[in-house]
Design an enzyme around this catalytic site. Structure first.
Site, PDB file in Angstrom:
ATOM      1  N   CYS A  37       0.838  -1.203   0.000  1.00 58.34           N
ATOM      2  CA  CYS A  37       0.000   0.000   0.000  1.00 58.34           C
ATOM      3  C   CYS A  37       0.878   1.261   0.000  1.00 58.34           C
ATOM      4  CB  CYS A  37      -0.881   0.035   1.244  1.00 58.34           C
ATOM      5  SG  CYS A  37      -2.243  -1.133   1.230  1.00 58.34           S
ATOM      6  N   GLU A  49       0.731   3.923   1.857  1.00 58.98           N
ATOM      7  CA  GLU A  49       1.141   4.372   3.194  1.00 58.98           C
ATOM      8  C   GLU A  49       2.350   3.582   3.677  1.00 58.98           C
ATOM      9  OE1 GLU A  49      -1.799   3.403   2.054  1.00 58.98           O
ATOM     10  OE2 GLU A  49      -3.427   3.953   3.400  1.00 58.98           O
TER      11      GLU A  49
HETATM   12  N1  THU Z   1      -4.375   0.508  -1.125  1.00 56.23           N
HETATM   13  C1  THU Z   1      -3.454   1.366  -0.584  1.00 56.23           C
HETATM   14  O1  THU Z   1      -2.432   1.692  -1.218  1.00 56.23           O
HETATM   15  N2  THU Z   1      -3.695   1.848   0.651  1.00 56.23           N
HETATM   16  C2  THU Z   1      -4.789   1.564   1.399  1.00 56.23           C
HETATM   17  O2  THU Z   1      -4.871   1.962   2.562  1.00 56.23           O
HETATM   18  C3  THU Z   1      -5.900   0.821   0.797  1.00 56.23           C
HETATM   19  C4  THU Z   1      -5.578   0.078  -0.449  1.00 56.23           C
HETATM   20  C5  THU Z   1      -4.112  -0.044  -2.468  1.00 56.23           C
HETATM   21  C6  THU Z   1      -3.770  -1.500  -2.495  1.00 56.23           C
HETATM   22  C7  THU Z   1      -4.148  -1.883  -3.913  1.00 56.23           C
HETATM   23  O3  THU Z   1      -3.054  -1.593  -4.759  1.00 56.23           O
HETATM   24  C8  THU Z   1      -5.289  -0.939  -4.252  1.00 56.23           C
HETATM   25  O4  THU Z   1      -5.269   0.093  -3.281  1.00 56.23           O
HETATM   26  C9  THU Z   1      -6.664  -1.598  -4.256  1.00 56.23           C
HETATM   27  O5  THU Z   1      -6.881  -2.281  -3.093  1.00 56.23           O
END
Ligand code: THU
Length: 147
Positions: A53, A55
């Site tokens: 993710c 973050e």
């Molecule tokens: N995702 C993030 O980068 N941060 C989050 O807190 C929620 C989800 C990303 C993971 C994946 O690449 C996409 O969003 C869809 O789930």
């Protein structure tokens, strides 16, 4: 720095999202106590479960630079990636459960209740929550007998 400026940095970070599988781009921007900003974006993998993710990428970068103790705020934004490569959407994006726990690691180091700015892709809607509101009763170093 205003939260709008930190959100702008998170929005800019989505330009490098690698999200060909979900088609959902996410950007994150950390504000440090000396005014610097560290950004990250989501990094997907053909083996889906390996996805990082935005973050987590930003926090790992802060750690690699020796700046994890300096994190005071985080802005997050995201949305579907259009054919032009830009993300859109008017709903705020909240950190997933794992990312809340990752943010808590930085918060625990300095006992700061990190401000989490959850923003829409268009930057028009921003909700700010202290981490303690998003992750009450967090498991942290104190549970392991560490300060
Ligand atoms: N995702 C993030 O980068 N941060 C989050 O807190 C929620 C989800 C990303 C993971 C994946 O690449 C996409 O969003 C869809 O789930």
């Amino acid at each position: 720095m205003t939260r709008e400026q930190l959100v702008a940095a998170a929005r800019a970070a989505t330009a490098h999202s690698h999200a060909p599988y979900s088609g959902f781009g996410v950007g994150a921007a950390l504000l440090l106590d000396d005014g610097r900003v560290i950004t990250g974006c989501n990094f997907e993998n053909a083996s889906y479960g390996l996805t990082l993710c935005a973050e987590t990428v930003a926090l790992a970068t802060a750690n690699a630079q020796g700046d994890l103790r300096r994190v005071t705020e985080i802005a997050i934004t995201g949305g579907p990636i259009g054919p032009d490569g830009n993300i859109s959407g008017d709903a705020p994006v909240y950190p997933c459960g794992r990312c809340r726990q990752m943010i808590n690691e930085a918060a625990s180091l300095t006992r700061r209740d990190i401000a989490v700015h959850c923003a829409s892709a268009d930057g028009q809607s921003i909700e700010t929550h202290p981490l303690s509101e998003l992750l009450p009763h967090a498991f942290g170093p104190g549970d392991l007998g560490l300060a």
